[in-house]
Structure formats: C-alpha cells, structure tokens
Scaffold this motif. Structure first.
Motif, PDB file in Angstrom:
ATOM      1  N   ARG A 153     -15.977 -10.205 -19.988  1.00 41.39           N
ATOM      2  CA  ARG A 153     -15.343  -8.887 -19.928  1.00 41.39           C
ATOM      3  C   ARG A 153     -13.818  -9.018 -19.867  1.00 41.39           C
ATOM      4  NH1 ARG A 153     -16.884  -4.906 -15.212  1.00 41.39           N
ATOM      5  NH2 ARG A 153     -15.116  -3.542 -15.472  1.00 41.39           N
ATOM      6  N   ARG A 180     -12.107 -11.612 -20.946  1.00 43.70           N
ATOM      7  CA  ARG A 180     -11.631 -12.131 -22.243  1.00 43.70           C
ATOM      8  C   ARG A 180     -11.473 -10.988 -23.236  1.00 43.70           C
ATOM      9  NH1 ARG A 180     -15.548 -16.312 -21.680  1.00 43.70           N
ATOM     10  NH2 ARG A 180     -16.684 -15.452 -23.449  1.00 43.70           N
ATOM     11  N   ARG A 181     -12.423 -10.051 -23.188  1.00 46.48           N
ATOM     12  CA  ARG A 181     -12.324  -8.885 -24.098  1.00 46.48           C
ATOM     13  C   ARG A 181     -11.087  -8.064 -23.749  1.00 46.48           C
ATOM     14  NH1 ARG A 181     -17.953  -8.734 -23.609  1.00 46.48           N
ATOM     15  NH2 ARG A 181     -17.891  -7.115 -22.013  1.00 46.48           N
ATOM     16  N   GLU A 182     -10.842  -7.932 -22.444  1.00 45.19           N
ATOM     17  CA  GLU A 182      -9.668  -7.159 -22.007  1.00 45.19           C
ATOM     18  C   GLU A 182      -8.382  -7.830 -22.510  1.00 45.19           C
ATOM     19  OE1 GLU A 182      -9.848  -6.378 -17.824  1.00 45.19           O
ATOM     20  OE2 GLU A 182      -7.854  -5.470 -17.761  1.00 45.19           O
ATOM     21  N   SER A 189      -8.103  -9.738 -25.103  1.00 50.85           N
ATOM     22  CA  SER A 189      -8.024  -9.575 -26.564  1.00 50.85           C
ATOM     23  C   SER A 189      -7.467  -8.202 -26.920  1.00 50.85           C
ATOM     24  CB  SER A 189      -9.409  -9.729 -27.203  1.00 50.85           C
ATOM     25  OG  SER A 189      -9.869 -11.028 -27.004  1.00 50.85           O
ATOM     26  N   THR A 190      -7.920  -7.179 -26.190  1.00 52.36           N
ATOM     27  CA  THR A 190      -7.433  -5.824 -26.469  1.00 52.36           C
ATOM     28  C   THR A 190      -5.932  -5.736 -26.185  1.00 52.36           C
ATOM     29  OG1 THR A 190      -9.572  -5.028 -25.728  1.00 52.36           O
ATOM     30  CG2 THR A 190      -7.842  -3.374 -25.953  1.00 52.36           C
TER      31      THR A 190
END
Ligand code: SF4
Length: 425
Positions: free
Chosen positions: A394, A396-398, A400-401
């Motif tokens: 989660r 890592r996704r943050e 990336s965004t």
C-alpha cells in the motif's frame, strides 16, 4: 621503452568519480613509471569484445583489470575477463577490485575470481599496483599494504595504510580526460548507523586544500570542461571544526576561488545529492552565500526519517524540526528543496512509520520534494545484518502516486528490488 604492462580501468556509469581520482593519482607518477605501464579505460560492457580489448592492451604482456565497484553493483563476474579470450592469449592477467562495493566484501570477490581486493583508499594503492606490474617493485600482492589476497583458500589482509592526505592528489586526470566530482571533504564526524562513510574513512574529516581544489578547477577548464561539481558529506562543513556551525569565511574563500578559476559561463554545482546539506547547519547567511556562488537553484537536505525517536536510534544528531526549519529557510530564499528520506529502516515502529509519513506530507506542504530511498543494509555498518522493514504494497502504491505527481523522486524502487535480490541470493 615499450609498455610491457597495462592497467585497464573498467568503467561503468557509477564509477566515474573513482576512475577519475585513480587516473589522476597515476598521472602524477608517470615519470617514475617511465613508460612501463599503459593506462587504458574500457567500458565494462566491452570486456568481451576482442577488438576493443586488444586496443586497450596494446603490446603489454601483463594486464591488470581494475574494477571500482559501487555499492549497488550486482554482478562482480561482469568485471572478470574471459581468460580464453584471444586478446588475452599468452598474457599474464590480474583482476583487482576496489571501491565501496568491494571494500566490505573482500572474501566474496576473492572467491569470485579477483586476485586482490583493495580495502584502503585507492590513491596510493593504485600507484603501488602500477609499480608492481610496471617496475617489479613488489614481488607479489602480499607485499602491497591495503589489499585482501587469497592464500590457500583463505583471505588475508596485507596490512593497514596511513590515511591519504587529499591535498597530495588531484581528483581528475587531464591527460586522459577523466573528470568526476571534485572531492573537497572526505570522512564525516557524524555516526549515522546506516552509513559506510565514517566507518571506511576513519579518524575524522580531511579537506582538500584550496590550492589543490583551484588547481583541479583549472585542470577541468584546460580539459574543456566548464562546469564542476563538488563532493562533500555535508555541503556546509568545509573549513568548520564546530558541529552545526558553518565557517562562512572558509566557505566563501572556497566558492569564490573556484568561481574565479571558471569562465564566466562556467557552472559550479554544490549542495545537491550526494553532497547534501545537514539540516542543523542551515542558516539564512549560509544559504545566501551558497546562492551567491553556485549555479544550481536546488539543494538537497538530509532528513533520512521523519520520526525524532528513530532519528535518535539511527544516531543522526539532528531533529525533525531542524529539517523543517532548513526547508523553510531554503524555500524563503527561493531554492527548490529535495529532502532525502530513507524508508524501511530497521528498528522503525509502526508509530514511527506514521510519523515519518506525516513529516513527508509536511515537506510537501512547505514546497519541498522528497528524494526517496529504500534502506539497503551496507556491509561494515552497525545495520549490516539487521533485518530491514518491508515496504508494504500500500505504501509503495502511495509512493508511486506521489512520484507521478512530482512530489517524490529517487531510486527507491530499484533499491527495493536490489534489496530483495540480495536477500534471495
Ligand atoms: S549519512 Fe552523512 S552525515 Fe551521516 S555519517 Fe554518513 S556522511 Fe555523515
């Protein structure tokens, strides 16, 4: 005299600074070597290409491949020449490794096939290696201090060397047109437990004298370069012996002298990664001084984490408030600010992780950008064998965004992949 031996530096995109410094050191003893050693440079990806290799070797009967390995090198085998290569037929071959990627893993490299691994500062060792193959000054690697060598399947260290005086060496080579950063400070008084610098460069801080720094800048200019980058663990520490207190007059002498030796159109880059600024050193006057002389309008500030308790655990020696204050000052002075943060540090509790995240958003609110790193345990540091925290999917996704929105930059993704690979292998 014919060049009966050759040192071939294997170049990568990461070892430009080391190769330039080693070449600079050799350039100053060419008279002593009396033409016995050919110095060549070969991008490591051409090691398997006979024509390029033959060109680099010339008529040398003894060939030493010198590999300066960065922290993130992943395949030492790529720096080993194939002894069956036609270009190497009938020649004596040595492989020597050095650099931050080698210094703390000498046994591994010796087992991989290197004949010697340099575990000391390279400037003097490379001279002795040239004397060894060119002049026969030493009988074997064993006789050269500062190396790890293999004997009957065991690795041995040949002995410590005194610390080098940076002012005795130039950081670049005009003759071979090798120019990297100009290292002005080596070593660090701080003891961040994730960092190799104070462990490898023991015994405090050394500075390159102004005379040698200015001379190097002139070398750059004569070599057709009109921009220079300076290298120091803390961009505001030159000339200061008091923690957290920049010596503004020493800093001004350094920067104004460099400027005076550059053409009007020349660029002076300083205060950006990896020569970041420690936050507690930032003052309005220091930032104005930097702005007066440097060409970059962005600076890097080392925060590393946004939790005060974790900062204490990793022995950073500053607080989160120091960083926020530093970011504010730099922004008010019109600079773009990149704040280094390391994610996945060991010993981080869930609440410290949340504090760090909140801190990251505070940096954004102040107009800063985060240069994100994934923690990699470095050999020789107190955290070398301590399990790192996993970066949750989660988060890592943050990241990336945020990266897509330009609020985050950095190699955090590659570093995470490297860490995973290293754990597996
Ligand atoms: S991270 Fe920077 S300040 Fe800390 S020990 Fe390493 S070089 Fe020094």
């Amino acid at each position: 005299m014919s060049e009966r031996s050759a040192i071939i530096f294997l170049e990568t995109e990461y070892n430009r600074n080391s190769v330039a410094a080693l070449a600079g050191s050799l350039e100053d003893i060419l008279g002593e070597l009396s033409g016995t050693v050919k110095i060549s440079f070969l991008p490591v990806e051409y090691l398997g290409e006979d024509i390029r290799l033959t060109e680099a070797i010339g008529d040398a009967g003894t060939v030493m491949f010198a590999a300066s390995l960065g922290i993130l090198y992943d395949n030492p085998g790529a720096f080993l020449a194939d002894p069956k290569s036609p270009a190497l037929e009938g020649r004596r071959i040595y492989h020597v490794a050095g650099g931050p990627g080698a210094v703390n893993a000498p046994e591994l490299l010796l087992y991989a096939g290197f004949d010697a691994v340099c575990a000391s500062e390279g400037e003097e060792v490379i001279r002795d290696l040239a004397r060894f193959i060119g002049l026969g000054r030493f009988r074997r690697f064993w006789d050269i201090p500062g190396l790890w060598v293999m004997e009957r399947k065991n690795a041995y260290f040949t002995g410590r060397r005194p610390r080098v005086d940076l002012s005795n060496y130039r950081p670049c080579s005009r003759r071979w047109r090798k120019f990297g950063f100009i290292e002005i400070v080596r070593g660090c008084l701080n003891g961040c437990i994730f960092c190799q610098t104070p462990r490898f460069f023991r015994g405090g801080v050394r500075e390159r004298s102004l005379r040698v720094v200015y001379g190097s800048v002139r070398d750059f200019v004569k070599g057709g370069r009109d921009h220079v980058r300076l290298l120091a663990p803390n961009a505001l520490s030159y000339g200061s012996h008091l923690r957290g207190q920049p010596n503004l007059s020493a800093l001004e002498r350094l920067l104004s002298g460099i400027r005076a030796n550059l053409p009007d159109t020349g660029m002076l880059i300083y205060g950006t990664f990896p020569s970041e600024i420690r936050p507690e050193w930032v003052t309005v006057d220091a930032v104005r001084l930097l702005k007066k002389y440097v060409s970059n309008r962005k600076v890097a500030i080392g925060a590393q984490t946004g939790s005060d308790t974790l900062l204490k655990k990793i022995r950073r020696g500053h607080t989160t408030n120091d960083t926020l204050r530093a970011v504010r000052i730099c922004r008010e002075e019109g600079l773009k600010v990149f704040v280094d943060m390391i994610f996945g540090l060991p010993h981080e509790t869930p609440s410290e992780f949340e504090e760090s995240k909140r801190f990251m958003y505070e940096i954004f609110r102040l107009g800063g950008v985060v240069n994100a790193h994934t923690f990699i345990p470095l050999p020789g540091t107190p955290l070398a064998n301590v399990p790192a925290q996993k970066l949750r999917a989660r988060f890592r996704r943050e990241l990336s965004t945020l990266e897509a929105g330009g609020q985050i930059i950095g190699n955090w993704r590659d570093q995470a992949a490297f860490r995973k690979w290293r754990v597996k292998s």
